[in-house]
Design a protein around this motif. Structure first.
Motif, PDB file in Angstrom:
ATOM      1  N   ASN A  23      19.161  16.498  13.727  1.00 39.21           N
ATOM      2  CA  ASN A  23      19.804  15.260  14.188  1.00 39.21           C
ATOM      3  C   ASN A  23      19.218  14.751  15.501  1.00 39.21           C
ATOM      4  OD1 ASN A  23      21.591  15.476  11.989  1.00 39.21           O
ATOM      5  ND2 ASN A  23      22.909  16.856  13.162  1.00 39.21           N
ATOM      6  N   GLY A  24      17.885  14.834  15.592  1.00 38.95           N
ATOM      7  CA  GLY A  24      17.214  14.245  16.749  1.00 38.95           C
ATOM      8  C   GLY A  24      17.271  15.042  18.035  1.00 38.95           C
ATOM      9  N   GLU A  25      17.682  16.326  17.960  1.00 41.71           N
ATOM     10  CA  GLU A  25      17.797  17.102  19.194  1.00 41.71           C
ATOM     11  C   GLU A  25      17.304  18.534  19.054  1.00 41.71           C
ATOM     12  OE1 GLU A  25      21.449  17.388  21.669  1.00 41.71           O
ATOM     13  OE2 GLU A  25      22.042  15.631  20.460  1.00 41.71           O
ATOM     14  N   TRP A  26      16.685  19.036  20.110  1.00 40.68           N
ATOM     15  CA  TRP A  26      16.323  20.460  20.163  1.00 40.68           C
ATOM     16  C   TRP A  26      17.521  21.248  20.688  1.00 40.68           C
ATOM     17  CZ3 TRP A  26      12.259  22.244  17.711  1.00 40.68           C
ATOM     18  CH2 TRP A  26      11.167  21.406  17.498  1.00 40.68           C
ATOM     19  N   SER A  27      17.848  22.344  20.012  1.00 38.81           N
ATOM     20  CA  SER A  27      19.001  23.156  20.439  1.00 38.81           C
ATOM     21  C   SER A  27      18.635  24.002  21.663  1.00 38.81           C
ATOM     22  CB  SER A  27      19.425  24.076  19.296  1.00 38.81           C
ATOM     23  OG  SER A  27      18.422  25.067  19.085  1.00 38.81           O
TER      24      SER A  27
ATOM     25  N   PRO B 181       8.546  16.081  16.161  1.00 41.54           N
ATOM     26  CA  PRO B 181       9.163  15.732  17.451  1.00 41.54           C
ATOM     27  C   PRO B 181       8.675  16.694  18.540  1.00 41.54           C
ATOM     28  CG  PRO B 181      10.756  16.775  15.971  1.00 41.54           C
ATOM     29  CD  PRO B 181       9.533  16.537  15.160  1.00 41.54           C
ATOM     30  N   PRO B 182       8.066  16.190  19.614  1.00 39.29           N
ATOM     31  CA  PRO B 182       7.526  17.078  20.640  1.00 39.29           C
ATOM     32  C   PRO B 182       8.613  17.885  21.333  1.00 39.29           C
ATOM     33  CG  PRO B 182       6.757  14.818  20.974  1.00 39.29           C
ATOM     34  CD  PRO B 182       7.829  14.765  19.933  1.00 39.29           C
TER      35      PRO B 182
ATOM     36  N   LYS C 134      14.117  18.493   9.794  1.00 34.14           N
ATOM     37  CA  LYS C 134      14.477  19.648  10.629  1.00 34.14           C
ATOM     38  C   LYS C 134      13.216  20.433  10.966  1.00 34.14           C
ATOM     39  CE  LYS C 134      18.671  20.380   8.061  1.00 34.14           C
ATOM     40  NZ  LYS C 134      18.693  21.111   6.811  1.00 34.14           N
ATOM     41  N   TYR C 135      13.225  21.021  12.175  1.00 34.31           N
ATOM     42  CA  TYR C 135      12.073  21.809  12.619  1.00 34.31           C
ATOM     43  C   TYR C 135      12.541  23.054  13.323  1.00 34.31           C
ATOM     44  CZ  TYR C 135       9.469  17.552  11.740  1.00 34.31           C
ATOM     45  OH  TYR C 135       8.926  16.459  11.128  1.00 34.31           O
TER      46      TYR C 135
END
Ligand SMILES: *Cc1c(COP(=O)(O)O)cnc(C)c1O
Length: 350
Positions: free
Chosen positions: A37-41, A102-103, A152-153
């Motif tokens: 969802n557009g965010e790194w945990s 996404p970097p 997802k990454y």
């Protein structure tokens, strides 16, 4: 961040794998952040065995996957130091952008490599030439065969202790058949697909007693680009020559460091197109010439000869040359904390 007791227990009882061939001694504990969802945990510490990735993932099916390679050193010091971590963070961002990944923001990258170096602190070898190799990577984890970028990454950092490289000179195969990259391709980023495409060529090289392939440009098949994991330098006529950066090959951090060190000691450095056939003519004149490769894995490796597929060999030098020796020593002295780090390349792990 909460680190489970079983992770600490595993670290305490860790048996470092005995096969220290480059990259074989991968350690069991890793750092991870997931992108959703557009965010790194937040970063987490876990066992590699807990990090599941499916054979049906976008990374495995379509190679939407990138990596970096850097080292933490603990020679002659108690606190580990990482060589030029910001340079690797920046290149990781370039690779991500090229592969539509996404970097990972620089601070998260730096935190992750520091955290892992810290956890493994007691297992970083202290002998000269040794280090803890750090392998950050990002891969698309969507379970999907759709040919579109993953949503997802996973960003993970693995580590493997290394032994010093044999101080031997290497022969290399001039790779005139295959190309490792194309104009407009992905040659200047560290993405998974660039490497498997060179495995056939590596097998051909090994059969001829060569350590790696010397890749030529994808258009004219005559300008030297780089090796499969290292950049190229040659010294003759009092000048250090290295291929001018192109979109088809990788801008190495060690390459940049060697250029800085050479200029700093007053050696003229020329970044230019180097025609393999002209270089062979130069070798055949019998004038003094040196060649070496640079990269994180082995720092500086002197090159003894070029070989052709038909077995023909052009001997560059039977012994490591004076300039190669000085540059190798200067770099190693910084890595071993023996010399003043005047360019601020070593970053203490916090
Ligand atoms: C990683 C790599 C290099 C060396 O880069 P460094 O930053 O110096 O370690 C050179 N060529 C290729 C293809 C690479 O993947």
């Amino acid at each position: 961040m909460i680190i489970r007791q079983e992770i600490y227990d595993a670290l305490k009882n860790l048996k470092v794998p005995s096969d220290k061939t480059f990259g074989k001694a991968l350690l069991p504990i890793i750092i991870r952040s997931n992108y959703e969802n557009g965010e790194w945990s937040e970063l987490e510490v876990l066992f590699d065995s807990e990090n599941q990735i499916s054979g049906g993932s976008v990374a495995v099916q379509y190679a939407q996957s990138i990596f970096e390679g850097m080292k933490a050193y603990k020679v002659g010091q108690d606190i580990p130091q990482i060589f030029r971590p910001m340079d690797h963070a920046k290149r990781f961002i370039d690779s991500a952008k090229r592969m539509c990944i996404p970097p990972v923001p620089e601070p998260l990258f730096i935190k992750a490599v520091n955290l892992l170096s810290n956890l493994y602190e007691d297992h970083i070898p202290k002998q000269s030439g040794c280090a803890l190799y750090l392998r950050p990577s990002i891969y698309g984890t969507d379970y999907s065969l759709s040919i579109t970028p993953s949503e997802k990454y996973c960003f993970s950092v693995h580590a493997a202790p290394t032994l010093p490289f044999a101080n031997e000179m290497i022969s290399v195969l001039i790779e005139r058949q295959n190309k490792r990259s194309a104009l407009g391709g992905t040659g200047n980023v560290k993405t998974a697909g660039n490497y498997a495409a060179g495995f056939n060529a590596l097998r051909r090289a090994q059969k001829l007693g060569c350590a790696t392939n010397l890749w030529l440009d994808p258009v004219e098949n005559r300008f030297i680009e780089e090796f499969s994991l290292m950049n190229f330098f040659t010294f003759y006529d009092g000048v250090l020559h290295t291929p001018k950066l192109q979109p088809s090959f990788l801008p190495g951090v060690v390459r940049r460091s060697i250029i800085t060190l050479a200029k700093d000691m007053g050696v003229e450095v020329v970044e230019e197109q180097i025609d393999i056939n002209k270089l062979i003519e130069t070798i055949q004149t019998g004038q003094p010439i040196e060649a070496f490769s640079t990269g994180t894995a082995a720092a500086v490796t002197p090159i003894k000869s070029f070989k052709e597929l038909d077995g023909k060999e052009y001997i560059i030098s039977e012994q490591m040359g004076a300039i190669s020796t000085i540059l190798k020593t200067k770099l190693n002295d910084i890595l071993d904390a023996k010399a003043k780090d005047k360019f601020n390349w070593m970053q203490k792990v916090y």
